[in-house]
Design an enzyme around this catalytic site. Structure first.
Site, mmCIF file in Angstrom:
data_model
loop_
_atom_site.group_PDB
_atom_site.id
_atom_site.type_symbol
_atom_site.label_atom_id
_atom_site.label_comp_id
_atom_site.label_asym_id
_atom_site.label_seq_id
_atom_site.Cartn_x
_atom_site.Cartn_y
_atom_site.Cartn_z
ATOM 1 N N HIS A 166 4.180 -5.305 7.187
ATOM 2 C CA HIS A 166 4.320 -6.431 8.109
ATOM 3 C C HIS A 166 5.391 -7.373 7.565
ATOM 4 O O HIS A 166 5.803 -7.268 6.412
ATOM 5 C CB HIS A 166 2.993 -7.173 8.231
ATOM 6 C CG HIS A 166 2.003 -6.481 9.121
ATOM 7 N ND1 HIS A 166 0.808 -7.066 9.472
ATOM 8 C CD2 HIS A 166 2.017 -5.268 9.729
ATOM 9 C CE1 HIS A 166 0.136 -6.252 10.261
ATOM 10 N NE2 HIS A 166 0.840 -5.149 10.426
ATOM 11 N N GLU A 201 5.382 -10.523 6.590
ATOM 12 C CA GLU A 201 5.037 -11.309 5.413
ATOM 13 C C GLU A 201 4.997 -10.433 4.160
ATOM 14 O O GLU A 201 5.421 -10.865 3.082
ATOM 15 C CB GLU A 201 3.680 -11.992 5.617
ATOM 16 C CG GLU A 201 3.637 -12.941 6.796
ATOM 17 C CD GLU A 201 3.302 -12.269 8.133
ATOM 18 O OE1 GLU A 201 3.066 -13.014 9.096
ATOM 19 O OE2 GLU A 201 3.278 -11.024 8.213
ATOM 20 N N CYS A 251 -2.044 -9.994 5.842
ATOM 21 C CA CYS A 251 -1.017 -10.921 5.353
ATOM 22 C C CYS A 251 -1.624 -12.256 4.937
ATOM 23 O O CYS A 251 -1.197 -12.855 3.952
ATOM 24 C CB CYS A 251 0.063 -11.086 6.414
ATOM 25 S SG CYS A 251 0.915 -9.527 6.780
ATOM 26 N N ASP A 263 0.217 -1.914 15.739
ATOM 27 C CA ASP A 263 0.539 -2.852 14.665
ATOM 28 C C ASP A 263 -0.632 -3.763 14.315
ATOM 29 O O ASP A 263 -0.818 -4.116 13.155
ATOM 30 C CB ASP A 263 1.757 -3.697 15.054
ATOM 31 C CG ASP A 263 2.357 -4.410 13.857
ATOM 32 O OD1 ASP A 263 2.805 -3.720 12.930
ATOM 33 O OD2 ASP A 263 2.353 -5.654 13.852
ATOM 34 N N SER A 316 1.359 -15.835 13.834
ATOM 35 C CA SER A 316 0.170 -16.083 13.016
ATOM 36 C C SER A 316 -0.133 -14.847 12.165
ATOM 37 O O SER A 316 -0.291 -13.746 12.696
ATOM 38 C CB SER A 316 -1.013 -16.394 13.934
ATOM 39 O OG SER A 316 -2.175 -16.674 13.193
ATOM 40 N N CYS A 374 -1.790 -11.856 10.183
ATOM 41 C CA CYS A 374 -3.007 -11.057 10.368
ATOM 42 C C CYS A 374 -3.914 -11.181 9.139
ATOM 43 O O CYS A 374 -3.579 -11.859 8.165
ATOM 44 C CB CYS A 374 -2.628 -9.590 10.600
ATOM 45 S SG CYS A 374 -2.014 -8.773 9.100
#
Length: 145
Positions: free
Chosen positions: A50, A52, A82, A142, A77, A79
């Site tokens: 991802h 981040e 992350c 995802d 935002s 997940c």
């Protein structure tokens, strides 16, 4: 607009151009970007890359003192995965571009002492809405649904 959020948006747009999911992130310490990344799950055939995670990987090894002075920016935002990484390294502040199209565990992250600022940036929202509309199966993959 905040120049660091703008840098995260540029990462998101780069990910989209590469055929991936348009989410970007930057890590800032003492007013300087020390890591940047974007969602590369598609590009790298990764289960966990991802935005981040890519950003923190690109920042390299940092000390606990470094993380304690950092701010993580993300266009969306974060997940559970992350957010957990931000909690693990005790990143004290997370700036979120938007949480209308997806909301991670923000209540829990706040309960752990992290300061969250949600910008509801129109560009971030539209980028994700357009992507979700055009590639719903990839989006669902995802976020694990």
């Amino acid at each position: 607009m905040d120049s660091f959020l703008q840098a995260a948006i540029e990462e998101a747009e780069l990910g989209l151009k590469e055929g991936g999911i348009p989410i970007g992130s930057v890590l800032v310490i003492d007013g300087k970007i020390v890591g940047r990344g974007h969602n590369r799950r598609v590009q790298k055939k990764s289960a966990i890359l991802h935005a981040e995670m890519d950003c923190l990987e690109n920042a390299g090894r940092l000390t606990a003192r470094d993380y304690s002075r950092s701010t993580l920016y993300s266009t969306l935002s974060p997940c559970d995965m992350c957010s957990g990484t931000a909690l693990l390294y005790k990143i004290p502040r997370v700036i979120i571009g938007e949480n209308e199209t997806f909301q991670g565990p923000e209540v829990y992250v706040r309960s752990r002492g992290v300061k969250l600022e949600i910008m509801q940036d129109r560009h971030c929202i539209q980028l994700m809405r357009d992507f979700i509309r055009s590639k719903p199966e990839l989006w669902n993959e995802d976020i694990g649904i």
